[in-house]
Design a protein around this motif. Structure first.
Motif, PDB file in Angstrom:
ATOM      1  N   VAL A 178      12.611 -14.948  -3.130  1.00 61.78           N
ATOM      2  CA  VAL A 178      11.868 -14.116  -2.178  1.00 61.78           C
ATOM      3  C   VAL A 178      10.375 -14.227  -2.468  1.00 61.78           C
ATOM      4  CG1 VAL A 178      11.409 -11.749  -1.415  1.00 61.78           C
ATOM      5  CG2 VAL A 178      13.757 -12.501  -1.804  1.00 61.78           C
ATOM      6  N   ASP A 179       9.609 -14.574  -1.443  1.00 61.00           N
ATOM      7  CA  ASP A 179       8.157 -14.689  -1.615  1.00 61.00           C
ATOM      8  C   ASP A 179       7.565 -13.324  -1.945  1.00 61.00           C
ATOM      9  OD1 ASP A 179       5.553 -16.256  -1.130  1.00 61.00           O
ATOM     10  OD2 ASP A 179       5.321 -14.491   0.152  1.00 61.00           O
ATOM     11  N   PRO A 180       6.622 -13.246  -2.901  1.00 55.75           N
ATOM     12  CA  PRO A 180       6.037 -11.959  -3.294  1.00 55.75           C
ATOM     13  C   PRO A 180       5.426 -11.174  -2.144  1.00 55.75           C
ATOM     14  CG  PRO A 180       5.494 -13.620  -4.926  1.00 55.75           C
ATOM     15  CD  PRO A 180       6.165 -14.333  -3.789  1.00 55.75           C
ATOM     16  N   CYS A 181       4.931 -11.872  -1.124  1.00 57.82           N
ATOM     17  CA  CYS A 181       4.365 -11.183   0.036  1.00 57.82           C
ATOM     18  C   CYS A 181       5.344 -11.120   1.211  1.00 57.82           C
ATOM     19  CB  CYS A 181       3.069 -11.869   0.476  1.00 57.82           C
ATOM     20  SG  CYS A 181       1.635 -11.466  -0.550  1.00 57.82           S
ATOM     21  N   GLY A 182       6.561 -11.629   1.016  1.00 57.64           N
ATOM     22  CA  GLY A 182       7.526 -11.633   2.121  1.00 57.64           C
ATOM     23  C   GLY A 182       7.070 -12.486   3.280  1.00 57.64           C
ATOM     24  N   GLU A 183       6.346 -13.551   2.991  1.00 58.53           N
ATOM     25  CA  GLU A 183       5.746 -14.365   4.040  1.00 58.53           C
ATOM     26  C   GLU A 183       6.775 -15.063   4.927  1.00 58.53           C
ATOM     27  OE1 GLU A 183       2.272 -16.370   5.919  1.00 58.53           O
ATOM     28  OE2 GLU A 183       2.953 -14.413   5.257  1.00 58.53           O
ATOM     29  N   ASN A 184       7.989 -15.228   4.414  1.00 59.13           N
ATOM     30  CA  ASN A 184       9.049 -15.856   5.206  1.00 59.13           C
ATOM     31  C   ASN A 184       9.893 -14.836   5.971  1.00 59.13           C
ATOM     32  OD1 ASN A 184       8.643 -18.687   4.370  1.00 59.13           O
ATOM     33  ND2 ASN A 184       9.218 -17.920   2.352  1.00 59.13           N
ATOM     34  N   GLY A 185       9.416 -13.583   6.040  1.00 60.22           N
ATOM     35  CA  GLY A 185      10.134 -12.545   6.764  1.00 60.22           C
ATOM     36  C   GLY A 185      11.158 -11.806   5.928  1.00 60.22           C
ATOM     37  N   GLU A 186      11.082 -11.949   4.596  1.00 56.11           N
ATOM     38  CA  GLU A 186      12.062 -11.293   3.720  1.00 56.11           C
ATOM     39  C   GLU A 186      11.948  -9.769   3.767  1.00 56.11           C
ATOM     40  OE1 GLU A 186      10.634 -14.986   1.289  1.00 56.11           O
ATOM     41  OE2 GLU A 186       9.819 -13.607   2.788  1.00 56.11           O
ATOM     42  N   PHE A 187      10.723  -9.276   3.929  1.00 48.23           N
ATOM     43  CA  PHE A 187      10.515  -7.832   4.034  1.00 48.23           C
ATOM     44  C   PHE A 187       9.205  -7.556   4.772  1.00 48.23           C
ATOM     45  CE2 PHE A 187       8.524  -9.077   0.037  1.00 48.23           C
ATOM     46  CZ  PHE A 187       7.339  -8.350  -0.002  1.00 48.23           C
ATOM     47  N   HIS A 188       9.104  -6.328   5.308  1.00 47.35           N
ATOM     48  CA  HIS A 188       7.891  -5.892   6.002  1.00 47.35           C
ATOM     49  C   HIS A 188       7.475  -4.528   5.463  1.00 47.35           C
ATOM     50  CE1 HIS A 188       8.162  -9.139   8.951  1.00 47.35           C
ATOM     51  NE2 HIS A 188       9.455  -8.877   9.019  1.00 47.35           N
ATOM     52  N   THR A 189       6.193  -4.234   5.572  1.00 43.01           N
ATOM     53  CA  THR A 189       5.662  -3.012   4.967  1.00 43.01           C
ATOM     54  C   THR A 189       4.786  -2.221   5.929  1.00 43.01           C
ATOM     55  OG1 THR A 189       3.702  -4.197   4.137  1.00 43.01           O
ATOM     56  CG2 THR A 189       5.631  -4.090   2.671  1.00 43.01           C
ATOM     57  N   PHE A 190       4.537  -0.983   5.543  1.00 44.17           N
ATOM     58  CA  PHE A 190       3.564  -0.124   6.219  1.00 44.17           C
ATOM     59  C   PHE A 190       2.510   0.244   5.189  1.00 44.17           C
ATOM     60  CE2 PHE A 190       2.281   4.364   7.211  1.00 44.17           C
ATOM     61  CZ  PHE A 190       1.490   4.060   8.308  1.00 44.17           C
ATOM     62  N   CYS A 191       1.255  -0.114   5.463  1.00 45.13           N
ATOM     63  CA  CYS A 191       0.150   0.199   4.557  1.00 45.13           C
ATOM     64  C   CYS A 191      -0.405   1.570   4.930  1.00 45.13           C
ATOM     65  CB  CYS A 191      -0.929  -0.871   4.659  1.00 45.13           C
ATOM     66  SG  CYS A 191      -2.306  -0.631   3.510  1.00 45.13           S
ATOM     67  N   HIS A 192      -0.437   2.493   3.968  1.00 45.56           N
ATOM     68  CA  HIS A 192      -0.807   3.869   4.303  1.00 45.56           C
ATOM     69  C   HIS A 192      -2.007   4.410   3.538  1.00 45.56           C
ATOM     70  CE1 HIS A 192       1.329   5.277   0.627  1.00 45.56           C
ATOM     71  NE2 HIS A 192       2.180   4.311   0.924  1.00 45.56           N
ATOM     72  N   ASP A 193      -2.586   3.605   2.654  1.00 43.17           N
ATOM     73  CA  ASP A 193      -3.763   4.071   1.917  1.00 43.17           C
ATOM     74  C   ASP A 193      -4.494   2.869   1.338  1.00 43.17           C
ATOM     75  OD1 ASP A 193      -5.614   5.797   0.851  1.00 43.17           O
ATOM     76  OD2 ASP A 193      -4.314   6.573  -0.741  1.00 43.17           O
ATOM     77  N   GLY A 194      -5.765   3.065   1.013  1.00 48.65           N
ATOM     78  CA  GLY A 194      -6.552   1.985   0.428  1.00 48.65           C
ATOM     79  C   GLY A 194      -8.010   2.061   0.841  1.00 48.65           C
ATOM     80  N   PRO A 195      -8.792   1.071   0.422  1.00 46.63           N
ATOM     81  CA  PRO A 195     -10.239   1.108   0.653  1.00 46.63           C
ATOM     82  C   PRO A 195     -10.682   1.029   2.108  1.00 46.63           C
ATOM     83  CG  PRO A 195      -9.566  -0.990  -0.300  1.00 46.63           C
ATOM     84  CD  PRO A 195      -8.389  -0.078  -0.393  1.00 46.63           C
ATOM     85  N   ILE A 196      -9.791   0.647   3.021  1.00 48.85           N
ATOM     86  CA  ILE A 196     -10.172   0.597   4.440  1.00 48.85           C
ATOM     87  C   ILE A 196      -9.880   1.917   5.151  1.00 48.85           C
ATOM     88  CG2 ILE A 196      -9.846  -1.911   4.572  1.00 48.85           C
ATOM     89  CD1 ILE A 196      -7.164  -1.384   5.974  1.00 48.85           C
ATOM     90  N   PHE A 197      -9.259   2.879   4.448  1.00 43.81           N
ATOM     91  CA  PHE A 197      -8.862   4.157   5.043  1.00 43.81           C
ATOM     92  C   PHE A 197      -9.839   5.274   4.681  1.00 43.81           C
ATOM     93  CE2 PHE A 197      -4.993   1.711   4.837  1.00 43.81           C
ATOM     94  CZ  PHE A 197      -4.274   2.070   5.960  1.00 43.81           C
ATOM     95  N   ASN A 198     -10.106   6.142   5.635  1.00 46.26           N
ATOM     96  CA  ASN A 198     -10.883   7.347   5.336  1.00 46.26           C
ATOM     97  C   ASN A 198     -10.027   8.350   4.565  1.00 46.26           C
ATOM     98  OD1 ASN A 198     -13.298   6.542   6.712  1.00 46.26           O
ATOM     99  ND2 ASN A 198     -12.253   6.952   8.647  1.00 46.26           N
ATOM    100  N   ASN A 199      -8.762   8.458   4.967  1.00 46.92           N
ATOM    101  CA  ASN A 199      -7.792   9.332   4.305  1.00 46.92           C
ATOM    102  C   ASN A 199      -6.426   8.651   4.346  1.00 46.92           C
ATOM    103  OD1 ASN A 199      -9.453  11.967   4.025  1.00 46.92           O
ATOM    104  ND2 ASN A 199      -9.625  11.491   6.213  1.00 46.92           N
ATOM    105  N   PRO A 200      -5.533   8.987   3.400  1.00 48.11           N
ATOM    106  CA  PRO A 200      -4.186   8.417   3.447  1.00 48.11           C
ATOM    107  C   PRO A 200      -3.440   8.862   4.701  1.00 48.11           C
ATOM    108  CG  PRO A 200      -4.632   9.454   1.316  1.00 48.11           C
ATOM    109  CD  PRO A 200      -5.738   9.870   2.242  1.00 48.11           C
ATOM    110  N   VAL A 201      -2.537   8.019   5.171  1.00 47.35           N
ATOM    111  CA  VAL A 201      -1.665   8.383   6.285  1.00 47.35           C
ATOM    112  C   VAL A 201      -0.434   9.058   5.684  1.00 47.35           C
ATOM    113  CG1 VAL A 201      -0.322   7.554   8.246  1.00 47.35           C
ATOM    114  CG2 VAL A 201      -2.463   6.405   7.621  1.00 47.35           C
TER     115      VAL A 201
END
Length: 240
Positions: A178-201
């Motif tokens: 399994v690719d660490p980033c799931g680049e082959n479609g192994e998994f998908h994610t929802f990003c909910h916090d980080g430096p591009i966010f004003n507040n966490p979702v």
């Protein structure tokens, strides 16, 4: 120098978040619009079933508007291309000549995107292209991003991975195929916090369900299965 007007193809996941993070730091481009495909019948993101409400909350915390490609329940490629053409034509008319993607190493996907947008004179940008995917995921975490796994391919990952937060242990626990980033479609994610966010979702974890879909690229010689199985984790928005 005037920055180049740019939109970003937003999947709501970790690769898109990291690619957007890098692109917004590039002084050549002004990224001021997201584009996301939505299954209008289910009111969820087409790729991995995230509720539309969480997309809205996510882009609000990032501070960019989103244009949605509204698709039917089971769109054909012709229907998808028709809706995409409408959206891209409007973006082109609004002065967009560049667009960003979170793709990393799938050559055929990059070629498809470039060929589709060439007729609109829109140049594709791939900030993460050909980078080591394990290093990308580690960078994602080191920057303070947070993401949760909301879809897995059942033949490659067991149910312990669905609804799991991405962290250093997640990287260690991934199977070798399994690719660490799931680049082959192994998994998908929802990003909910980080430096591009004003507040966490904010959200809570809801039902986890299994679904099977017809294999669109079945190769009879390779004896591939008729259907592909996926686990989905429903995330429920939490209002302030």
């Amino acid at each position: 120098m005037k920055k180049l007007k740019t939109y970003f193809n937003w999947s709501t996941g970790k690769d898109a978040a990291l690619a957007y993070y890098h692109l917004q730091k590039d002084d050549r481009y002004q990224v001021d619009q997201f584009v996301t495909s939505v299954n209008a019948h289910h009111d969820r993101i087409s790729m991995h079933g995230l509720r539309r409400e969480l997309l809205v909350k996510q882009v609000q915390e990032i501070g960019l508007p989103v244009t949605t490609i509204e698709l039917p329940e089971e769109p054909t490629m012709e229907e998808y291309n028709e809706q995409m053409e409408r959206a891209v034509t409007k973006l082109q008319s609004a002065g967009y000549a560049h667009c960003g993607f979170g793709d990393i190493f799938l050559e055929d996907l990059r070629f498809y995107r470039e060929e589709q947008l060439k007729k609109y004179d829109i140049k594709c940008l791939f900030p993460l292209w050909k980078r080591d995917t394990k290093e990308l995921l580690e960078e994602f975490l080191d920057l303070g991003f947070k993401a949760i796994v909301i879809c897995i391919k059942s033949e490659l990952l067991d149910t312990s991975f669905i609804g799991r937060e991405i962290d250093k242990n997640f990287i260690k626990d991934l199977p070798a195929n399994v690719d660490p980033c799931g680049e082959n479609g192994e998994f998908h994610t929802f990003c909910h916090d980080g430096p591009i966010f004003n507040n966490p979702v904010k959200f809570t974890i809801g039902e986890k369900v299994y679904r099977e879909y017809k294999n669109p690229v079945k190769d009879t010689k390779a004896k591939e299965p008729d259907a592909m199985g996926f686990w989905f984790c429903d995330l429920i928005p939490v209002d302030e």
